[in-house]
Design a protein around this motif. Structure first.
Motif, PDB file in Angstrom:
ATOM      1  N   THR A  93       1.435  -1.495  -0.259  1.00  0.00           N
ATOM      2  CA  THR A  93      -0.065   0.028   0.228  1.00  0.00           C
ATOM      3  C   THR A  93       0.692   1.222   0.374  1.00  0.00           C
ATOM      4  O   THR A  93       0.040   2.113  -0.151  1.00  0.00           O
ATOM      5  CB  THR A  93      -0.684   0.040   1.320  1.00  0.00           C
ATOM      6  N   LYS A  95       2.907   2.519   1.395  1.00  0.00           N
ATOM      7  CA  LYS A  95       2.957   3.003   3.063  1.00  0.00           C
ATOM      8  C   LYS A  95       4.241   3.922   3.786  1.00  0.00           C
ATOM      9  O   LYS A  95       4.705   4.874   3.937  1.00  0.00           O
ATOM     10  CB  LYS A  95       2.232   1.933   4.379  1.00  0.00           C
ATOM     11  N   ARG A  96       5.145   2.841   3.153  1.00  0.00           N
ATOM     12  CA  ARG A  96       6.914   3.641   3.364  1.00  0.00           C
ATOM     13  C   ARG A  96       7.298   4.834   2.563  1.00  0.00           C
ATOM     14  O   ARG A  96       8.035   5.463   3.204  1.00  0.00           O
ATOM     15  CB  ARG A  96       8.024   2.154   3.162  1.00  0.00           C
ATOM     16  N   SER A  98       4.209   6.638   1.975  1.00  0.00           N
ATOM     17  CA  SER A  98       3.123   7.949   2.066  1.00  0.00           C
ATOM     18  C   SER A  98       2.220   7.255   2.650  1.00  0.00           C
ATOM     19  O   SER A  98       1.526   6.134   2.284  1.00  0.00           O
ATOM     20  CB  SER A  98       2.191   8.542   0.026  1.00  0.00           C
ATOM     21  N   ILE A  99       1.706   7.381   3.483  1.00  0.00           N
ATOM     22  CA  ILE A  99       0.567   7.439   4.517  1.00  0.00           C
ATOM     23  C   ILE A  99      -1.072   7.757   4.043  1.00  0.00           C
ATOM     24  O   ILE A  99      -1.908   7.101   3.733  1.00  0.00           O
ATOM     25  CB  ILE A  99       0.491   7.699   6.374  1.00  0.00           C
ATOM     26  N   HIS A 102      -1.568   5.159   1.450  1.00  0.00           N
ATOM     27  CA  HIS A 102      -2.499   3.862   1.937  1.00  0.00           C
ATOM     28  C   HIS A 102      -3.750   3.967   2.833  1.00  0.00           C
ATOM     29  O   HIS A 102      -4.350   3.427   2.204  1.00  0.00           O
ATOM     30  CB  HIS A 102      -1.362   3.555   3.354  1.00  0.00           C
ATOM     31  N   GLU A 103      -3.836   5.461   3.080  1.00  0.00           N
ATOM     32  CA  GLU A 103      -5.215   5.310   3.998  1.00  0.00           C
ATOM     33  C   GLU A 103      -6.577   5.734   2.845  1.00  0.00           C
ATOM     34  O   GLU A 103      -7.634   5.010   2.853  1.00  0.00           O
ATOM     35  CB  GLU A 103      -5.680   6.572   4.695  1.00  0.00           C
ATOM     36  N   ALA A 135       0.575  -3.670   4.058  1.00  0.00           N
ATOM     37  CA  ALA A 135       0.666  -3.023   5.164  1.00  0.00           C
ATOM     38  C   ALA A 135       2.068  -3.047   6.045  1.00  0.00           C
ATOM     39  O   ALA A 135       1.747  -4.261   6.419  1.00  0.00           O
ATOM     40  CB  ALA A 135      -0.894  -1.905   5.845  1.00  0.00           C
TER      41      ALA A 135
END
Length: 215
Positions: A93, A95-96, A98-99, A102-103, A135
């Protein structure tokens, strides 16, 4: 000047990022060295550990070549035949990086990738393919089936750099399935850090997910 010292100095003037708590137990000798290095550089122990972790992450990214377009193209070429026949995929996703990305995937129930060549992973998803969203630090957090229709939108002001598909029957897991559990189910290692990887034996994971949430 070493790269580590440069990172330390840059960090002092950099905008503070959101921090999350974590627990780390160190061997006595390593702990003593970290404390001594922190004293020498006039940093707190936490700042010193953060710089060391960042340096290690940078080295790992360089070795794995996760952000290397040429390496990604080679990986896609290697997996193209497998992915073309495979109905199961695991998608990181992002996450590393961009949070927010991912969201967005979790909230909207989509499988997405960004920039050339990574975004073209999404183009290979066929209607009915099962996509597991993974994630970092959590595991498989959701899954659904691809529509086969690739949608495109801008990303960070750049035209058409987001490719995504909506996932039908999207289910967000109340209890993520960690990487160790997936490896146990499949009795093999699984590549989770790459943008998207084929999972030919993904039916085993799908069958275990419902029971896993009840444990």
């Amino acid at each position: 000047m070493s790269k580590l010292v440069e990172l330390i100095r840059e960090s002092k003037s950099a905008k503070k990022e959101e921090m999350v708590p974590t627990t780390l137990r160190l061997p006595v000798k390593l702990n003593s060295y970290v404390e001594g290095l922190a004293d020498y550089l006039s940093l707190s122990k936490q700042e010193m550990l953060l710089r060391l972790v960042e340096e290690g992450v940078n080295a790992a990214e360089s070795e794995l070549k996760l952000d290397d377009p040429d390496e990604e193209k080679k990986q896609q070429a290697t997996e193209r035949e497998v992915q073309g026949k495979c109905g199961f995929h695991v998608l990181n996703t992002n996450k590393r990086h961009s949070i927010e990305d991912h969201e967005w995937m979790i909230q909207e129930g989509v499988a997405a990738a960004f920039y050339d060549p990574w975004k073209f992973n999404i183009n290979r998803l066929k209607k009915g393919d099962v996509v597991f969203l993974y994630a970092n630090g959590a595991g498989i957090v959701a899954y659904g089936t691809a529509t086969g229709e690739v949608l495109v939108k801008d990303y960070d002001g750049k035209s058409d750099e987001t490719h995504y598909q909506k996932l039908q029957g999207f289910k967000r897991l109340s209890k993520p399935m960690p990487a160790a559990e997936v490896r146990k189910i499949l009795s093999r290692n699984v590549v989770f850090l790459r943008t998207m990887s084929a999972m030919p034996d993904g039916q085993k994971v799908l069958e275990k997910l419902a029971a896993y949430e009840r444990t």
